[in-house]
Design an enzyme around this catalytic site. Sequence first.
Site, PDB file in Angstrom:
ATOM      1  N   ASN A   1       0.871  -1.170   0.000  1.00 28.39           N
ATOM      2  CA  ASN A   1       0.000   0.000   0.000  1.00 28.39           C
ATOM      3  C   ASN A   1       0.911   1.224   0.000  1.00 28.39           C
ATOM      4  O   ASN A   1       1.535   1.535   1.021  1.00 28.39           O
ATOM      5  CB  ASN A   1      -0.896  -0.032   1.246  1.00 28.39           C
ATOM      6  N   LEU A   2       0.986   1.888  -1.148  1.00 21.02           N
ATOM      7  CA  LEU A   2       1.925   3.019  -1.269  1.00 21.02           C
ATOM      8  C   LEU A   2       1.366   4.308  -0.684  1.00 21.02           C
ATOM      9  O   LEU A   2       2.068   5.313  -0.622  1.00 21.02           O
ATOM     10  CB  LEU A   2       2.325   3.204  -2.740  1.00 21.02           C
ATOM     11  N   LYS A   3       0.104   4.271  -0.276  1.00 24.42           N
ATOM     12  CA  LYS A   3      -0.539   5.436   0.353  1.00 24.42           C
ATOM     13  C   LYS A   3      -0.325   6.682  -0.518  1.00 24.42           C
ATOM     14  O   LYS A   3      -0.397   6.605  -1.728  1.00 24.42           O
ATOM     15  CB  LYS A   3      -0.041   5.602   1.791  1.00 24.42           C
TER      16      LYS A   3
ATOM     17  N   HIS B   1      -9.497   0.868   5.131  1.00 25.38           N
ATOM     18  CA  HIS B   1      -8.209   1.147   5.788  1.00 25.38           C
ATOM     19  C   HIS B   1      -8.424   2.181   6.901  1.00 25.38           C
ATOM     20  O   HIS B   1      -9.216   3.109   6.736  1.00 25.38           O
ATOM     21  CB  HIS B   1      -7.191   1.662   4.762  1.00 25.38           C
TER      22      HIS B   1
ATOM     23  N   GLU C   1      -5.159  -5.069  10.413  1.00 23.34           N
ATOM     24  CA  GLU C   1      -4.130  -4.037  10.583  1.00 23.34           C
ATOM     25  C   GLU C   1      -4.399  -3.246  11.868  1.00 23.34           C
ATOM     26  O   GLU C   1      -5.120  -2.238  11.834  1.00 23.34           O
ATOM     27  CB  GLU C   1      -4.152  -3.067   9.394  1.00 23.34           C
TER      28      GLU C   1
ATOM     29  N   GLY D   1       2.730   2.114  10.947  1.00 24.81           N
ATOM     30  CA  GLY D   1       3.652   3.242  10.847  1.00 24.81           C
ATOM     31  C   GLY D   1       4.556   3.447  12.051  1.00 24.81           C
ATOM     32  O   GLY D   1       5.232   4.466  12.156  1.00 24.81           O
TER      33      GLY D   1
ATOM     34  N   SER E   1       3.526  -2.290  10.193  1.00 22.58           N
ATOM     35  CA  SER E   1       4.983  -2.331  10.414  1.00 22.58           C
ATOM     36  C   SER E   1       5.619  -3.674  10.059  1.00 22.58           C
ATOM     37  O   SER E   1       6.517  -4.144  10.755  1.00 22.58           O
ATOM     38  CB  SER E   1       5.325  -1.934  11.856  1.00 22.58           C
TER      39      SER E   1
HETATM   40  P1  13P Z   1       3.134   0.328   7.659  1.00 17.94           P
HETATM   41  O1  13P Z   1       3.712  -0.929   7.063  1.00 17.94           O
HETATM   42  O2  13P Z   1       3.875   1.563   7.257  1.00 17.94           O
HETATM   43  O3  13P Z   1       2.951   0.189   9.131  1.00 17.94           O
HETATM   44  O4  13P Z   1       1.671   0.504   7.023  1.00 17.94           O
HETATM   45  C1  13P Z   1       0.810  -0.567   7.055  1.00 17.94           C
HETATM   46  C2  13P Z   1      -0.419  -0.225   6.330  1.00 17.94           C
HETATM   47  O5  13P Z   1      -1.158   0.649   6.724  1.00 17.94           O
HETATM   48  C3  13P Z   1      -0.691  -0.965   5.083  1.00 17.94           C
HETATM   49  O6  13P Z   1      -1.972  -0.728   4.620  1.00 17.94           O
END
Ligand code: 13P
Length: 223
Positions: free
Chosen positions: A6-8, A86, A151, A157, A187
């Site tokens: 997930n590149l956000k 999400h 999640e 994060g 993470s």
């Molecule tokens: P991180 O791997 O940066 O914790 O993010 C996880 C996430 O939100 C994936 O959708």
Amino acid sequence: MIFAANLKCNHTRESFKSYADALNKALKNKDEEIFVFPPNVAFLKEDLKFTQGTQNFYPCFKGAFTGEIGKEHLDEFGIKCVLIGHSERRILDNEALIKAKFDFAKEQNYTIFFCIGEDLKTKNLGNSKDFLKKQLEAIDLNYEKLIIAYEPIYSIGTGISADKEDISDILETLSVLTKAKLLYGGSVNENNIKEIQTIKHCSGVLIGSAALKIENFIKLIKG
Ligand code: 13P
């Protein structure tokens, strides 16, 4: 094992093009278990060896929905895979919209990554399972193209994944409710991915930060 990135709100189309080129090169054949969710403005039209999904969409074909993207826009890029629920979007999307997105995506026969997760307060009160079950109430747990990503918000994060025992306990509970594949996200990185992959009922990972650089994502995929 599913590996999803997930590149956000990271990567432009230009940088995602390099990302996709490197990933295509690393995957010799089309790999049905590799998914990447780039920002919508970075979608690519070319043949990819991984599945390109959308982080967000509006449950419509097209229309007067300012700032949104509908099915017509996803079709242009051949996108049939969506992320819903999400925690970073649940701040913006209410339950009714999440349900409308799920129903629409199911109607379109899309692959749905449905994210659930509790915060630390809920966990510390011992309410995790009730909370997560509630997040699943509005969706069809028997939908055959459903993938559920657990999640926990308290781990996203932070660089520190949830405890193996906690993940294991939650996935066990979810496995009783649904036959959908279950992923863990929060993470995931090169230090913990191996251990996470050994958890019973864990069919893969949804990765944020550690997948932003393509060389890191490839390392995680290749083990
Ligand atoms: P991180 O791997 O940066 O914790 O993010 C996880 C996430 O939100 C994936 O959708």
